[in-house]
Write a protein that holds these residues in place. Structure first.
Motif, short mmCIF file in Angstrom:
data_model
loop_
_atom_site.label_atom_id
_atom_site.label_comp_id
_atom_site.label_asym_id
_atom_site.label_seq_id
_atom_site.Cartn_x
_atom_site.Cartn_y
_atom_site.Cartn_z
N ALA A 120 -7.68 5.96 -14.03
CA ALA A 120 -8.72 6.62 -13.25
C ALA A 120 -8.29 6.80 -11.80
N GLN A 121 -7.61 5.82 -11.23
CA GLN A 121 -7.16 5.94 -9.85
C GLN A 121 -6.19 7.12 -9.68
N ARG A 122 -5.27 7.26 -10.63
CA ARG A 122 -4.30 8.35 -10.52
C ARG A 122 -4.99 9.70 -10.65
N LEU A 123 -5.98 9.79 -11.54
CA LEU A 123 -6.69 11.05 -11.68
C LEU A 123 -7.41 11.40 -10.38
N LEU A 124 -8.15 10.46 -9.81
CA LEU A 124 -8.88 10.74 -8.58
C LEU A 124 -7.92 11.02 -7.42
N ALA A 125 -6.81 10.26 -7.37
CA ALA A 125 -5.84 10.50 -6.30
C ALA A 125 -5.24 11.90 -6.40
N SER A 126 -4.98 12.35 -7.62
CA SER A 126 -4.43 13.71 -7.79
C SER A 126 -5.42 14.76 -7.32
N GLN A 127 -6.69 14.41 -7.30
CA GLN A 127 -7.73 15.34 -6.87
C GLN A 127 -8.07 15.18 -5.39
N GLY A 128 -7.33 14.30 -4.69
CA GLY A 128 -7.49 14.22 -3.25
C GLY A 128 -8.20 12.99 -2.74
N TYR A 129 -8.47 12.01 -3.58
CA TYR A 129 -9.16 10.79 -3.16
C TYR A 129 -8.15 9.69 -2.85
N VAL A 130 -8.41 8.94 -1.80
CA VAL A 130 -7.72 7.67 -1.62
C VAL A 130 -8.48 6.64 -2.46
N THR A 131 -7.76 5.88 -3.28
CA THR A 131 -8.42 4.91 -4.15
C THR A 131 -7.85 3.53 -3.92
N VAL A 132 -8.71 2.52 -4.08
CA VAL A 132 -8.26 1.14 -4.02
C VAL A 132 -9.05 0.36 -5.06
N SER A 133 -8.36 -0.49 -5.78
CA SER A 133 -9.01 -1.39 -6.75
C SER A 133 -8.74 -2.80 -6.29
N ILE A 134 -9.82 -3.58 -6.10
CA ILE A 134 -9.70 -4.89 -5.46
C ILE A 134 -9.84 -6.02 -6.48
N SER A 135 -9.23 -7.15 -6.17
CA SER A 135 -9.27 -8.32 -7.04
C SER A 135 -10.45 -9.21 -6.67
N ALA A 136 -11.09 -9.80 -7.69
CA ALA A 136 -12.24 -10.68 -7.47
C ALA A 136 -12.14 -11.95 -8.31
N ASN A 137 -10.93 -12.40 -8.60
CA ASN A 137 -10.78 -13.62 -9.40
C ASN A 137 -11.39 -14.84 -8.70
N GLY A 138 -11.32 -14.87 -7.38
CA GLY A 138 -11.88 -16.00 -6.66
C GLY A 138 -13.38 -16.11 -6.81
N ILE A 139 -14.05 -14.99 -7.06
CA ILE A 139 -15.48 -15.01 -7.34
C ILE A 139 -15.70 -15.39 -8.80
N ASN A 140 -14.94 -14.79 -9.69
CA ASN A 140 -15.11 -15.09 -11.12
C ASN A 140 -14.93 -16.57 -11.41
N GLY A 141 -14.02 -17.22 -10.69
CA GLY A 141 -13.76 -18.63 -10.94
C GLY A 141 -14.76 -19.57 -10.31
N GLN A 142 -15.72 -19.03 -9.52
CA GLN A 142 -16.67 -19.90 -8.81
C GLN A 142 -18.12 -19.45 -8.96
N ASP A 143 -18.37 -18.32 -9.61
CA ASP A 143 -19.74 -17.79 -9.60
C ASP A 143 -20.68 -18.53 -10.53
N TYR A 144 -20.18 -19.51 -11.30
CA TYR A 144 -21.07 -20.31 -12.14
C TYR A 144 -22.10 -21.03 -11.29
#
Length: 902
Positions: free
Chosen positions: A221-245
């Motif tokens: 999806a990022q490559r598709l949007l970038a090809s259409q002119g969007y800057v894309t970023v996908s961020i990591s959230a493992n630190g939340i997943n490991g503590q959100d209990y």
């Protein structure tokens, strides 16, 4: 998974258990009748109710929940083995232990082996494909793309002991001029660390383990949007997943904080801070922070929804991990198989919700609330669409959660014990391959970007119920519906709606009695529209209209409380649910104005979605009929549905005056309601004290919220509507606490809020815990008959030193005797044995080998109670046999059974 653990455990309970013969435990159960058995796989361990799955339950986004029947007990904490789940036993007060179930997203996890999952074993036929749309947002654009990754120092978030990582993978258009819109992706709750074929939910990852790169799973999806002119970023959230209990909201506020931490960095990098940006950012065009699209998967969907809300109506400082300025504008959100535990969508930010038809994680498809929950809350100008993707599962939208594509261990979240005709890979024609699912998903994310950020109204028909499809979605069968934009409410059923006609009724979407609920037990499936809000049942603000007919021609007349204005609309759009796998449900649609003029607008025909007992397929399809002349569209008095098919069922979710176009949503900062942390107070020995549940109202303006209060002393849920006026800063929620000197259980007063009109709700639950400060009575156990002949009952008496204000419940487990032969399963009354164990007495076996617990209750206000083990007589000559019952603590009880004297 401890989202809302303390509160939800209290929502339906207030109690504890004492183990007979020992000291008081913090929080166990009191079943309503002596001798309640525990189902297989369940046990009581100290102060915990424990369920152990037969195999590992993968870490996912839906909350694992314990139920007694249809009553929510709470959300347990998971052990590292992925199989063992524990819930403190507060939640079991008055619960029937024989009806225990473990569920996730509405799906039962502990179903008995061989329980039927599907309505048939014949693969479902493929639904008809919609016509092709005029535009295809899934086509790559003119730009080549560049990719890089950045890692920044971790950030501290409230309630999370360990720092959370600041990592993002950037895909951007190469050579694009000027500032470009920004699309930010946030993954959901998945395992955090891996080593070989093992995975875990730890954070930080242990030495020798690697962090699972879930943030790299959206590159298609990022490559598709970038090809259409969007800057894309996908961020990591493992630190939340490991503590959100430990987070009361499942981590929604933390995820919002993380998103806004990244957006703040991007705002700096787009301006004077460009020179200090990471290399992956400097190789991309500058981002235009006035045009931001947020894309969230599963709990990431709930996180980006909260980020959109928080960007308009800031949360209380104590609850948030980002306190900087808002230097961006979120134009829309895309929510992929999302959770929404708080039923609190951001009403003024356009959204597209993707509902996977084979979702095995967020099985109930609760993301539909991002559409339905916006109705009437604000202006209604924002478009909120949903697409139901037949044959898509939950995980495969992320390639790092897909076997064969992922670096870490991955799995198909859909599972069943038998071939499922809709969702089993390589069996069901409707099931999509991972590549097909990811391509179709990317196409619809791009459609949302093009509409919400780019303002291209030509793609709106793909996501607003207009029944067209993009070629780039390939073989995927995708249906859509929407609310908002240029629609005007014709009928949103509520308690004031009047329904007449044979087989037609106004029904509550959520009700404790299946006989009155919109979907009863006979339907054998679930609806995304009818997902409960936590512990609330019935829900007084959510209704639909149910129709059942066995012959054509009988009209159902539906009248709102007031006349309706839909002048200017070109059509009437209805969202109608029909049963899965049905064909040819046909209805005439008519309206009547206040002058009595009636106009038949047209006829609609619907086929049910492919569905089994393992899908949530009662979903509203959008159908439209032209709004013809002959009635006064400014004074509509009634809507009429006339069945024309021979027989059938249907449910009307709502109806709208529709016209084309996507107006500016004009988002505004709504006044906002947030509960503070749960307060804990002592009961006291005398007198009455009044406490108040902490709640803040921020921002300006007026509106209405509904408050739901669970009072564990009365075992009931009450609700009230609160009107907020401009300048309101709190809501008065008093709780009276009466002190005494008799033992009782801790009392829970839990409050939840849901927006009705003109309000945003952030931290949606709060409450007060009143701690019992009186000692438990001393307990003694004495034999009444601990040596009996065959056919008599072994009996013991429990005595308290003084009465208590609560039932005192205890249990004993059968264990091998110290010496001598043990009483067997065929030595006791067979009916009693089956009730205790869910097992047959045959083959004969020692009682300690069976799942045998013996329970006793001393009712509130009483001093004694007895419990018995009934034996049976036989013709065999046997030596004395023994029964040994072991409490959690204290001395064992031993009974002896002898042959009758000759």
């Amino acid at each position: 998974m401890r989202a809302m653990r303390v509160l939800v455990a209290a929502l339906v309970a207030a109690g504890s258990m004492v183990v007979v013969g020992g000291s008081a435990q913090a929080e166990p159960p009191r079943p309503p009748t002596e001798g309640s058995p525990l189902p297989p796989g369940w046990q009581i361990d100290g102060a915990d109710l424990v369920w152990q799955a037969s195999k590992r339950v993968p870490m996912g986004d839906a909350a694992v929940e314990f139920y007694a029947g249809d009553r929510l007990l709470g959300r347990p904490r998971a052990a590292r083995d992925g199989r063992t789940f524990r819930l403190d036993l507060t939640a079991l007060d008055q619960a029937n232990l024989s009806t225990l179930e473990a569920r996730a997203g509405g799906r039962r996890l502990d179903a008995p082996a061989g329980a039927p999952r599907s309505r048939s074993t014949t693969p479902a036929p493929l639904p008809a494909q919609a016509p092709l749309a005029a535009v295809d947002p899934g086509k790559p654009g003119p730009y080549k793309t560049v990719m890089g990754e950045y890692t920044l120092p971790g950030v501290r978030l409230p309630g999370f002991p360990a720092p959370v990582e600041m990592v993002g993978v950037v895909v951007a258009p190469k050579g694009a001029s000027g500032k470009r819109p920004l699309a930010l992706f946030l993954h959901g709750r998945h395992s955090t660390c891996y080593k070989g074929e093992e995975s875990s939910g730890d954070w930080p990852c242990p030495r020798g383990w690697r962090s699972i790169p879930s943030h790299r799973g959206y590159l298609t999806a990022q490559r598709l949007l970038a090809s259409q002119g969007y800057v894309t970023v996908s961020i990591s959230a493992n630190g939340i997943n490991g503590q959100d209990y430990a987070a009361a909201d499942g981590g929604a506020q933390a995820r919002s904080s993380l998103v806004r931490q990244h957006l703040a960095r991007w705002a700096t990098w787009a301006g004077a801070g460009r020179a200090g940006a990471p290399g992956a950012v400097r190789t991309a065009p500058r981002a235009d922070l006035s045009r931001v699209l947020l894309v969230g998967h599963s709990r990431g969907g709930e996180g980006v929804n909260r980020a959109a809300m928080d960007s308009l109506s800031p949360p209380p400082a104590a609850q948030d991990g980002y306190r900087g300025p808002v230097r961006w504008r979120i134009r829309g959100t895309v929510l992929i198989g999302p959770t929404i535990f708080g039923h609190n969508p951001a009403p003024d930010v356009p959204s597209l919700t993707v509902l996977p038809g084979c979702d095995g994680d967020v099985f109930d498809l609760q993301g539909e609330v991002y559409v339905d929950g916006t109705r009437g809350v604000s202006r209604g100008a924002a478009l909120h669409g949903a697409v139901y993707m037949v044959g898509a599962n939950h995980n495969f939208y992320n390639s790092e959660w897909t076997p064969g594509q992922a670096a870490a261990p991955a799995w198909d979240d859909f599972w069943s014990e038998e071939p499922d005709p809709v969702c089993t890979p390589n069996f069901a024609r409707t099931r999509l391959t991972p590549t097909q699912q990811q391509a179709a998903g990317a196409t619809y994310y791009a459609a949302a970007a093009r509409l919400f950020v780019g303002g291209d109204d030509r793609v709106r028909p793909l996501i607003d119920g207009s029944n067209v499809r993009p070629a780039s979605a390939g073989p995927a069968r995708v249906l859509s519906h929407a609310v908002g934009a240029a629609r005007t409410a014709l009928l949103v059923p509520d308690a004031t709606t009047t329904v007449t006609g044979a087989g037609a009724r106004l029904c509550p979407q959520v009700a404790s009695d299946p006989a009155v609920a919109c979907l009863g037990e006979a339907e054998g499936g679930g609806s995304p529209h009818f997902v409960p809000f936590g512990f609330i049942s019935p829900d007084p603000d959510r209704y639909a209209v149910a129709l059942t007919w066995s012959a054509p021609g009988t009209p159902a007349r539906i009248r709102p409380a007031r006349q309706v204005f839909v002048a200017g609309a070109t059509s009437v759009a209805l969202r109608i649910v029909v049963p899965p796998n049905t064909k040819g449900t046909t209805l005439d649609v008519a309206v009547t104005d206040t002058a009595g003029r009636r106009s038949v607008l047209g006829q609609v025909r619907l086929d049910g979605l492919p569905g089994t007992g393992f899908t949530t397929s009662y979903w509203g399809q959008e159908v439209r009929v032209p709004l013809r002349a002959g009635v006064d569209a400014s004074r509509i008095a009634a809507l009429e549905l006339v069945p024309r098919s021979a027989s059938g069922k249907a449910w009307l979710v709502d109806a709208w005056g529709w016209r084309p176009g996507t107006p500016d949503p004009r988002p505004v900062p709504l006044p906002r309601v947030d509960f503070g942390p749960v307060s804990t107070v002592d009961e006291g020995d005398s007198g009455v004290r009044t406490y108040r549940v902490p709640v803040t109202v921020s921002g300006w303006g007026g509106g209405q919220v509904r408050l739901y209060l669970y009072d564990s002393t009365a075992f009931e849920v009450t609700s009230r509507v609160v009107t907020l006026t401009p300048g309101t800063r709190t809501i008065d929620i008093p709780v009276e606490v009466r002190g005494n000197t008799r033992f009782n259980y801790d009392a829970y007063h839990v409050v939840a809020a849901k927006a009705l009109r003109g309000v945003a709700v952030g931290a949606y639950e709060g409450g007060l815990i009143v701690l019992n400060d009186d000692p438990m009575p001393a307990i003694s156990v004495a034999p009444v008959a601990d040596r009996v002949t065959e056919g008599a009952s072994l009996t013991w008496r429990v005595t308290l030193s003084e009465p208590a204000d609560a039932d005192i419940f205890g249990y004993f487990a059968a264990t091998p005797p110290a010496s001598g032969p043990e009483l067997s399963s065929t030595d006791v009354d067979p009916e009693w044995f089956e009730q205790q164990t869910f097992e047959s007495p045959l083959p004969s076996r020692p009682l300690s080998s069976a799942n045998l617990y013996v329970f006793v209750i001393v009712p509130a206000g009483e001093l004694t109670a007895e419990f018995s083990v009934p034996t049976i007589a036989d013709a065999l000559a046997e030596p004395p046999e023994y029964l040994r019952l072991q409490p959690e603590s204290g001395p064992d009880l031993v009974g002896t059974v002898t042959d009758p004297t000759p």
